[in-house]
Design a protein around this motif. Structure first.
Motif, PDB file in Angstrom:
ATOM      1  N   VAL A 119     -14.020  33.679   1.396  1.00  0.00           N
ATOM      2  CA  VAL A 119     -13.928  34.126  -0.002  1.00  0.00           C
ATOM      3  C   VAL A 119     -13.693  35.634  -0.051  1.00  0.00           C
ATOM      4  CG1 VAL A 119     -15.264  34.457  -2.133  1.00  0.00           C
ATOM      5  CG2 VAL A 119     -15.257  32.224  -0.998  1.00  0.00           C
ATOM      6  N   ALA A 120     -14.434  36.383   0.771  1.00  0.00           N
ATOM      7  CA  ALA A 120     -14.288  37.844   0.770  1.00  0.00           C
ATOM      8  C   ALA A 120     -12.863  38.226   1.151  1.00  0.00           C
ATOM      9  CB  ALA A 120     -15.289  38.468   1.738  1.00  0.00           C
ATOM     10  N   TYR A 121     -12.296  37.532   2.140  1.00  0.00           N
ATOM     11  CA  TYR A 121     -10.926  37.856   2.586  1.00  0.00           C
ATOM     12  C   TYR A 121      -9.921  37.641   1.438  1.00  0.00           C
ATOM     13  CZ  TYR A 121      -6.451  37.834   4.829  1.00  0.00           C
ATOM     14  OH  TYR A 121      -5.145  38.129   5.125  1.00  0.00           O
ATOM     15  N   PHE A 122     -10.001  36.494   0.788  1.00  0.00           N
ATOM     16  CA  PHE A 122      -8.989  36.203  -0.251  1.00  0.00           C
ATOM     17  C   PHE A 122      -9.238  36.999  -1.536  1.00  0.00           C
ATOM     18  CE2 PHE A 122      -8.166  32.834   2.743  1.00  0.00           C
ATOM     19  CZ  PHE A 122      -6.785  32.915   2.820  1.00  0.00           C
ATOM     20  N   ALA A 123     -10.507  37.348  -1.796  1.00  0.00           N
ATOM     21  CA  ALA A 123     -10.779  38.195  -2.973  1.00  0.00           C
ATOM     22  C   ALA A 123     -10.206  39.596  -2.727  1.00  0.00           C
ATOM     23  CB  ALA A 123     -12.282  38.256  -3.232  1.00  0.00           C
ATOM     24  N   THR A 124     -10.359  40.105  -1.504  1.00  0.00           N
ATOM     25  CA  THR A 124      -9.859  41.445  -1.180  1.00  0.00           C
ATOM     26  C   THR A 124      -8.328  41.484  -1.132  1.00  0.00           C
ATOM     27  OG1 THR A 124     -11.825  41.666   0.174  1.00  0.00           O
ATOM     28  CG2 THR A 124     -10.152  43.358   0.482  1.00  0.00           C
ATOM     29  N   ASN A 125      -7.744  40.385  -0.631  1.00  0.00           N
ATOM     30  CA  ASN A 125      -6.280  40.383  -0.412  1.00  0.00           C
ATOM     31  C   ASN A 125      -5.524  39.555  -1.456  1.00  0.00           C
ATOM     32  OD1 ASN A 125      -5.970  41.801   2.317  1.00  0.00           O
ATOM     33  ND2 ASN A 125      -7.629  40.337   2.665  1.00  0.00           N
ATOM     34  N   LYS A 126      -6.148  39.342  -2.591  1.00  0.00           N
ATOM     35  CA  LYS A 126      -5.575  38.439  -3.598  1.00  0.00           C
ATOM     36  C   LYS A 126      -4.125  38.800  -3.973  1.00  0.00           C
ATOM     37  CE  LYS A 126      -6.742  36.753  -8.160  1.00  0.00           C
ATOM     38  NZ  LYS A 126      -5.890  37.687  -8.902  1.00  0.00           N
ATOM     39  N   ASP A 127      -3.838  40.091  -4.023  1.00  0.00           N
ATOM     40  CA  ASP A 127      -2.502  40.529  -4.473  1.00  0.00           C
ATOM     41  C   ASP A 127      -1.374  40.130  -3.520  1.00  0.00           C
ATOM     42  OD1 ASP A 127      -3.817  41.535  -6.581  1.00  0.00           O
ATOM     43  OD2 ASP A 127      -3.794  43.637  -5.903  1.00  0.00           O
ATOM     44  N   LYS A 128      -1.761  39.775  -2.281  1.00  0.00           N
ATOM     45  CA  LYS A 128      -0.732  39.322  -1.320  1.00  0.00           C
ATOM     46  C   LYS A 128      -0.200  37.931  -1.664  1.00  0.00           C
ATOM     47  CE  LYS A 128      -1.549  39.366   3.147  1.00  0.00           C
ATOM     48  NZ  LYS A 128      -2.372  39.336   4.386  1.00  0.00           N
ATOM     49  N   PRO A 149       1.032  35.719  -4.676  1.00  0.00           N
ATOM     50  CA  PRO A 149       1.397  35.605  -6.084  1.00  0.00           C
ATOM     51  C   PRO A 149       0.962  34.269  -6.720  1.00  0.00           C
ATOM     52  CG  PRO A 149       3.252  36.380  -4.771  1.00  0.00           C
ATOM     53  CD  PRO A 149       2.168  36.020  -3.812  1.00  0.00           C
ATOM     54  N   ALA A 150       0.820  33.228  -5.901  1.00  0.00           N
ATOM     55  CA  ALA A 150       0.444  31.917  -6.467  1.00  0.00           C
ATOM     56  C   ALA A 150      -1.034  31.868  -6.868  1.00  0.00           C
ATOM     57  CB  ALA A 150       0.724  30.807  -5.450  1.00  0.00           C
ATOM     58  N   LEU A 151      -1.843  32.757  -6.276  1.00  0.00           N
ATOM     59  CA  LEU A 151      -3.296  32.691  -6.463  1.00  0.00           C
ATOM     60  C   LEU A 151      -3.729  33.426  -7.732  1.00  0.00           C
ATOM     61  CD1 LEU A 151      -6.055  31.906  -5.228  1.00  0.00           C
ATOM     62  CD2 LEU A 151      -5.945  33.969  -3.822  1.00  0.00           C
ATOM     63  N   THR A 158      -0.030  27.710 -11.580  1.00  0.00           N
ATOM     64  CA  THR A 158       0.401  26.526 -12.343  1.00  0.00           C
ATOM     65  C   THR A 158      -0.197  25.270 -11.713  1.00  0.00           C
ATOM     66  OG1 THR A 158       2.339  26.052 -10.973  1.00  0.00           O
ATOM     67  CG2 THR A 158       2.672  27.629 -12.794  1.00  0.00           C
ATOM     68  N   SER A 159      -0.235  24.186 -12.474  1.00  0.00           N
ATOM     69  CA  SER A 159      -0.769  22.927 -11.951  1.00  0.00           C
ATOM     70  C   SER A 159       0.145  22.376 -10.851  1.00  0.00           C
ATOM     71  CB  SER A 159      -0.937  21.909 -13.078  1.00  0.00           C
ATOM     72  OG  SER A 159       0.290  21.682 -13.709  1.00  0.00           O
ATOM     73  N   GLU A 160       1.443  22.651 -10.950  1.00  0.00           N
ATOM     74  CA  GLU A 160       2.399  22.176  -9.936  1.00  0.00           C
ATOM     75  C   GLU A 160       2.087  22.812  -8.574  1.00  0.00           C
ATOM     76  OE1 GLU A 160       4.933  19.610  -8.772  1.00  0.00           O
ATOM     77  OE2 GLU A 160       4.160  19.612 -10.833  1.00  0.00           O
ATOM     78  N   LEU A 161       1.770  24.113  -8.584  1.00  0.00           N
ATOM     79  CA  LEU A 161       1.406  24.809  -7.338  1.00  0.00           C
ATOM     80  C   LEU A 161       0.093  24.236  -6.786  1.00  0.00           C
ATOM     81  CD1 LEU A 161       2.183  28.514  -8.408  1.00  0.00           C
ATOM     82  CD2 LEU A 161       3.388  27.215  -6.623  1.00  0.00           C
ATOM     83  N   GLN A 215      -1.151  30.895   5.452  1.00  0.00           N
ATOM     84  CA  GLN A 215       0.221  30.392   5.594  1.00  0.00           C
ATOM     85  C   GLN A 215       0.575  29.445   4.446  1.00  0.00           C
ATOM     86  OE1 GLN A 215       1.353  27.131   6.261  1.00  0.00           O
ATOM     87  NE2 GLN A 215      -0.689  26.233   6.537  1.00  0.00           N
ATOM     88  N   ALA A 216      -0.388  28.651   3.991  1.00  0.00           N
ATOM     89  CA  ALA A 216      -0.095  27.687   2.919  1.00  0.00           C
ATOM     90  C   ALA A 216       0.149  28.408   1.592  1.00  0.00           C
ATOM     91  CB  ALA A 216      -1.250  26.690   2.781  1.00  0.00           C
ATOM     92  N   LEU A 217      -0.706  29.383   1.277  1.00  0.00           N
ATOM     93  CA  LEU A 217      -0.528  30.138   0.025  1.00  0.00           C
ATOM     94  C   LEU A 217       0.767  30.957   0.070  1.00  0.00           C
ATOM     95  CD1 LEU A 217      -4.191  31.349  -0.626  1.00  0.00           C
ATOM     96  CD2 LEU A 217      -2.821  29.971  -2.211  1.00  0.00           C
ATOM     97  N   SER A 218       1.067  31.534   1.238  1.00  0.00           N
ATOM     98  CA  SER A 218       2.278  32.345   1.358  1.00  0.00           C
ATOM     99  C   SER A 218       3.522  31.459   1.181  1.00  0.00           C
ATOM    100  CB  SER A 218       2.344  33.032   2.730  1.00  0.00           C
ATOM    101  OG  SER A 218       1.195  33.810   2.902  1.00  0.00           O
ATOM    102  N   SER A 219       3.446  30.228   1.701  1.00  0.00           N
ATOM    103  CA  SER A 219       4.614  29.338   1.614  1.00  0.00           C
ATOM    104  C   SER A 219       4.902  28.918   0.172  1.00  0.00           C
ATOM    105  CB  SER A 219       4.390  28.098   2.476  1.00  0.00           C
ATOM    106  OG  SER A 219       3.553  27.173   1.811  1.00  0.00           O
ATOM    107  N   LEU A 220       3.907  29.052  -0.709  1.00  0.00           N
ATOM    108  CA  LEU A 220       4.106  28.677  -2.127  1.00  0.00           C
ATOM    109  C   LEU A 220       4.737  29.813  -2.928  1.00  0.00           C
ATOM    110  CD1 LEU A 220       0.773  26.918  -3.209  1.00  0.00           C
ATOM    111  CD2 LEU A 220       2.948  25.818  -2.725  1.00  0.00           C
ATOM    112  N   SER A 221       4.680  31.019  -2.351  1.00  0.00           N
ATOM    113  CA  SER A 221       5.042  32.183  -3.167  1.00  0.00           C
ATOM    114  C   SER A 221       6.540  32.410  -3.190  1.00  0.00           C
ATOM    115  CB  SER A 221       4.354  33.420  -2.602  1.00  0.00           C
ATOM    116  OG  SER A 221       2.961  33.181  -2.624  1.00  0.00           O
TER     117      SER A 221
END
Ligand SMILES: Cc1ncc(COP(=O)(O)O)c(C=O)c1O
Length: 375
Positions: free
Chosen positions: A265-274, A276-278, A309-312, A369-375
């Motif tokens: 959680v700390a990692y993704f909260a800190t790096n959230k801006d990387k 765009p889907a999140l 979005t719900s699709e993402l 990798q999964a979040l990046s692949s959605l962006s």
């Protein structure tokens, strides 16, 4: 006094140790032969009147060796008198049956508990109000507090709700499934009845269904045990064996899962801006209120994220390598769920994530990798 890890392995050493096997057998029998010594036969009336408090197993709907042994271990863990059930929802049904309130204050939380409350409303006119309508509670009513709350892993202030309920003579049930001990110990904050879906962290391997209630009052336990006999909701034979096996390693699992979740959680909260889907991350480790620190010695291994979005949100689970796309939580394997699959009341952008015992860096890399692949 010995420590939790020791008690989890030895807490049942003196309970129904009927054979020399190190690992106690799975008892498939439903009924148990009575003692051959006529002097040792125990009358049901003496048990009912409390003249005699223990007896050999009789019939498996009442109890059986591994149900009693798992209760003995859970009593060490929960620091109260424990009654085990065949699911978490059976435990909640038993709790509402026991208190039979006229008014129930209940938050969002697990939708299945609302299903049980709706049954009581249908059959006996139970009035349901939201948590912040605690002023409608009166003597004998119930406030049901799930904390941390499903599916977000965010915490509510136990001390506050206990004080408001008790002021009005109402009882407090705390569903502590998301942060079991040592992460959180609700009796410290004055809760009357602690409930767990033991299917989750106590079971820990996604292969058994169980639930439990813990109370500080032996009279409450005795009534719950008596009710359970007639409700027919005792834990099953195989499930109680599996639960006992799982409890031996419980402390190691929960501490690892909790610290991994906090790190992720700390990692993704800190790096959230990387990413765009999140859109949002929900977890008690991100809450700033003072009570969170006082109440939690560790955070739930469950958190939630919202995508733009719900699709993402629908697509993310299939991009992951180490997360099963499935419902439930608490297992050694990490899971993710597009929550709209099982909970009709949530936004369709929401994903619930349950962290297992895999290495947290591998889970971060996989989510990255999964979040990046959605962006
Ligand atoms: C917080 C919470 N309470 C209760 C339950 C119900 O437990 P069970 O599935 O063991 O009946 C669940 C199940 O997901 C849960 O998440």
């Amino acid at each position: 006094m010995s420590h939790l890890s020791t008690n989890l392995v030895h807490g049942d050493d003196n309970t129904f140790r009927r054979v020399p096997d190190v690992i106690q057998p799975i008892n498939v029998t439903t009924t148990f032969s009575y003692n051959e010594d006529p002097e040792k036969l125990v009358k049901a009336k003496d048990i009912e009147e409390g003249v005699i408090t223990t007896r050999d197993p009789v019939y498996s709907r009442l109890s059986h060796p591994n149900s009693s042994k798992s209760e003995a271990v859970l009593e060490q863990l929960l620091d109260g008198h424990v009654v085990v059930y065949n699911s978490g929802l059976s435990a909640f049904f038993a709790a509402l049956t026991y208190y039979h309130p006229k008014v129930l204050a209940i938050g969002n939380g697990y939708h299945g508990c609302h299903g049980i409350a709706n049954i009581f409303t249908r059959i006996s006119g139970l009035k349901q109000v939201s948590l912040d309508q605690y002023d409608q509670l009166g003597p004998g009513d119930v406030l049901h507090l799930e904390t941390p709350e499903n599916p977000f892993g965010t915490a509510h202030d136990l001390s506050f709700f206990v004080a408001e309920a008790h002021k009005r003579g109402a009882h407090v049930i705390c569903d502590a499934t998301f942060a079991p001990p040592p992460l959180q110990t609700p009796f410290e904050f004055g809760v009357d009845l602690v409930m767990h879906s033991a299917t989750k962290y106590f079971g820990g391997h996604s292969d058994l269904l169980a639930g439990c209630l813990a109370t500080k009052d032996i009279k409450v336990k005795n009534q719950l045990v008596s009710d359970r006999t007639f409700l027919g909701t005792t834990i099953a034979n195989l499930d109680s064996y599996l639960l006992l096996r799982s409890l031996r390693t419980y402390e190691m699992r929960i501490l690892r899962q909790s610290s991994s979740a906090e790190k992720i959680v700390a990692y993704f909260a800190t790096n959230k801006d990387k990413y765009p889907a999140l859109d949002r991350i929900y977890h008690s480790s991100l809450q700033k209120e003072e009570f969170v620190k006082q109440q939690l010695r560790g955070h739930s291994p469950v958190f939630a994220i919202e995508l733009k979005t719900s699709e993402l949100a629908k697509r993310l689970p299939s991009r992951l390598k180490y997360f099963h796309h499935a419902t439930s939580l608490g297992g050694v394997e990490s899971m993710i769920e597009w929550r709209a699959m099982t909970d009709p009341g949530v936004q369709e952008t929401l994903l619930r994530i349950s962290i297992g015992v895999e290495h947290p860096d591998d889970l971060i890399a996989d989510l990255d990798q999964a979040l990046s692949s959605l962006s």
